[in-house]
Design an enzyme around this catalytic site. Sequence first.
Site, PDB file in Angstrom:
ATOM      1  CB  SER A  72      -6.090   1.886  12.388  1.00 44.08           C
ATOM      2  OG  SER A  72      -6.491   0.997  13.409  1.00 44.08           O
ATOM      3  CG  ASN A  78       1.596   2.049   4.508  1.00 47.60           C
ATOM      4  OD1 ASN A  78       0.511   1.492   4.388  1.00 47.60           O
ATOM      5  ND2 ASN A  78       2.700   1.589   3.908  1.00 47.60           N
ATOM      6  CE  LYS A  97      -2.477  -2.046  12.296  1.00 44.36           C
ATOM      7  NZ  LYS A  97      -1.744  -0.940  11.633  1.00 44.36           N
ATOM      8  CE1 TYR A 144      -1.580  -5.669  11.684  1.00 45.03           C
ATOM      9  CE2 TYR A 144      -3.947  -6.031  11.725  1.00 45.03           C
ATOM     10  CZ  TYR A 144      -2.837  -5.442  11.157  1.00 45.03           C
ATOM     11  OH  TYR A 144      -2.974  -4.610  10.078  1.00 45.03           O
ATOM     12  CG  LEU A 178      -1.869   1.198   1.368  1.00 43.96           C
ATOM     13  CD1 LEU A 178      -2.787   1.365   0.160  1.00 43.96           C
ATOM     14  CD2 LEU A 178      -2.683   1.068   2.658  1.00 43.96           C
TER      15      LEU A 178
END
Length: 280
Positions: A135, A84, A153, A149, A16
Amino acid sequence: MSDKKVWLVTGAGRGLGVDIANAALAAGHAVVATGRNTEKVSAAIGEHDHLLAVKLDVTDPTDAEAAVAAAIDRFGRIDVLVNNAGNFNAGFFEELSPEEFRAQIETTFFGPVNVTRAALPVMRGQRCGLVVTISSTAGLEGGEFTSAYAASKFGVEGWMESLAPEVAPFGIRTMLVEPGFFRTELLTPESTKYAKSSIEDYAERTEQTVTAWKAMNGQQGGDPAKLADALVYLAGQPEPPLRFAAGADAVAAFERRANNLLAQANAYRDLSSSLALDSD
């Protein structure tokens, strides 16, 4: 801010981050694209007059300070920071080692913290800026196999939500982005590590879950290029949203979370409301 902005994007060597850097460049902005390996960053994005590739390991605060300094030296300002960079340490909580769990938090929580801490003095001096942090719907809803994970987040969500009013008086805005499933490289072997199956009670579910996650790689429905374009659009708004649900599945996750919280608030409303000290 003027129409042309300076973007600093972390994790821009693949996935991304490459799409975000390319979308910002295509919109006429300057981009400081960062990654652990600058050759990979340059190869992934290509040559551009308004591109600067900079080494940045987000877990290293010294690297973060150096990347910000390089951005200022080249372009004189930072208007949009995109946190990111990320990875995924997957596994049932009991099978994730303390080191694996901590490594997840270091990258996907303290990584954005480190880079934002380095960039905020620049934005405060400018009296403007936007901090975008990628996020996840895992920051709204926990789920099995994602405990480390999701913990990182959920931490990012609380930190950014609290940071927003602190920096707003200086003209700095924040935006959390909660993508659903996009066809990025998060589920590739380069980004996802699975905990070793070590407890018999979890063995069957571990095998089934790993198989399912691996099968999902390359089959996700979301288009990362469209997400990148959406972020460039939102960054150009006078008031970017505090949260952006990225994808129809993310919108559904927002709605599920809101409805679940309402149901939980109502489940024991009388008991919850009866806990005040008795008046004298």
